[in-house]
Design an enzyme around this catalytic site. Structure first.
Site, PDB file in Angstrom:
ATOM      1  N   SER A  96       0.774  -1.283   0.129  1.00  0.00           N
ATOM      2  CA  SER A  96      -0.035  -0.034  -0.084  1.00  0.00           C
ATOM      3  C   SER A  96       0.692   1.245  -0.151  1.00  0.00           C
ATOM      4  O   SER A  96       1.713   1.849   1.000  1.00  0.00           O
ATOM      5  CB  SER A  96      -0.725  -0.226   1.267  1.00  0.00           C
ATOM      6  OG  SER A  96      -1.770  -1.019   1.174  1.00  0.00           O
ATOM      7  N   LYS A 171      -7.274   1.503  -2.225  1.00  0.00           N
ATOM      8  CA  LYS A 171      -6.772   1.421  -1.032  1.00  0.00           C
ATOM      9  C   LYS A 171      -6.827   2.349  -0.101  1.00  0.00           C
ATOM     10  O   LYS A 171      -7.205   2.260   1.154  1.00  0.00           O
ATOM     11  CB  LYS A 171      -5.659   0.697  -1.191  1.00  0.00           C
ATOM     12  CG  LYS A 171      -4.783   0.219   0.171  1.00  0.00           C
ATOM     13  CD  LYS A 171      -5.880  -0.935   0.630  1.00  0.00           C
ATOM     14  CE  LYS A 171      -5.224  -1.317   2.406  1.00  0.00           C
ATOM     15  NZ  LYS A 171      -4.028  -1.917   2.292  1.00  0.00           N
ATOM     16  N   LYS A 239       0.542   5.683   8.273  1.00  0.00           N
ATOM     17  CA  LYS A 239       1.138   5.940   7.015  1.00  0.00           C
ATOM     18  C   LYS A 239       0.234   5.931   5.969  1.00  0.00           C
ATOM     19  O   LYS A 239       0.340   6.971   5.187  1.00  0.00           O
ATOM     20  CB  LYS A 239       2.202   4.823   6.723  1.00  0.00           C
ATOM     21  CG  LYS A 239       2.949   4.844   5.271  1.00  0.00           C
ATOM     22  CD  LYS A 239       2.113   3.875   4.063  1.00  0.00           C
ATOM     23  CE  LYS A 239       2.279   2.358   4.491  1.00  0.00           C
ATOM     24  NZ  LYS A 239       1.627   1.844   3.420  1.00  0.00           N
TER      25      LYS A 239
END
Length: 294
Positions: A96, A171, A239
């Protein structure tokens, strides 16, 4: 059956590589921590001592590492995939990362005669272990079709969502929704406990109504038992929320709830909870409410 190199054998990558070996593929794994190759070797795969050794002759190269700089290093760094993969190889990045980084790497891959798909996953450690991941894929339709047999071994919901970078964009949206759900669940648990309600019973009935969700079902036990062994770490979700807030700003889109939950995730990380499962957001609510044990 395909010859597959799998780079990154952590919480998610290891069970994914094991499933591919179990499906009959010839899988060679590489991880910076060599002992993490053991489950794959036990499943009939092989361990490589370098990226170059892992990708030699591989038809498919899978990557599952934590962040954009890691993917850049693995793919485009000195001695990386782009330097050693055979021409025509299909590279599947399950990590990701930032959508713009994926688009840049896809261009570099094409210049090297390689094909790159961004295929981030959702479902956490349980989804990886149960081969029940949701996989959102960006890239060329023909490359997606070629990779579909690989995806079908690993996931239950596999969808091509657009050109390179699209999988990462979807995502990012996924991580926004999941974080907001976890935060809401954490607040509900603290609220229920404050009134002395049987919290387990309350979550059972809430799970059967409109408040029910995959997040509630998968994370309620963590919160009830205060057990936060990582399926997906707070530091990684931190993140990911950085990715979605930055991308929203670039697009001129306002995500006020996303901005708030990003700050709460950052606070959890700053408080030392970064290595915990993201259900550990409960601890942040408890701290804010003056109800924390530690």
């Amino acid at each position: 059956m395909s010859s597959i190199a799998f780079i990154g054998l952590g919480i998610m990558g290891s069970p994914m590589a094991v499933h591919l070996a179990g499906a009959g593929h010839d899988v060679t794994g590489y991880n910076r921590t060599p002992e993490k190759t053991k489950p794959l070797v036990d499943a009939g795969g092989r361990a490589a001592k370098s990226i170059a050794e892992a990708v030699e002759g591989a038809e498919v190269i899978c990557v599952m590492v934590p962040d954009s700089p890691d993917v850049r290093a693995v793919l485009a760094g000195e001695g990386g995939v782009f330097d050693h993969a055979r021409r025509g190889a299909l590279v599947i990045d399950f990590s990701s990362i930032r959508p713009d980084v994926t688009a840049q790497l896809a261009r570099q891959a094409r210049e090297r005669g390689l094909r790159l798909l961004d295929a981030p996953v959702s479902g956490g450690e349980a989804g990886a272990r149960n081969a029940a991941l949701s996989i959102m894929v960006g890239g060329e339709p023909a490359d997606f079709a070629a990779a579909k047999p690989i995806f079908d071994v690993l996931g239950k919901t596999v969808v091509h969502v657009g050109p390179s970078g699209s999988g990462q964009t979807v995502k990012a949206a996924n991580q926004l929704i999941v974080a907001a759900n976890i935060q809401a669940l954490a607040e509900a648990v603290v609220f229920l406990a404050a009134y002395g309600v049987d919290t387990a019973a309350a979550l059972e009935v809430l799970g059967g109504g409109l408040a029910g969700s995959t997040v509630l079902q998968q994370k309620k036990q963590n919160m009830l038992t205060h057990s936060f062994e990582p399926g997906f770490r707070i530091e990684l979700h931190h993140k990911d929320l950085g990715i979605v807030t930055a991308a929203a700003r670039e697009a001129g889109v306002v995500i006020p709830l996303g901005a708030l939950v990003a700050q709460l995730m950052a606070a959890a990380k700053a408080a030392g909870d970064g290595g915990l499962d993201h259900s550990g957001l409960l601890r942040g609510v408890e701290r804010l409410s003056g109800r924390a044990d530690t």
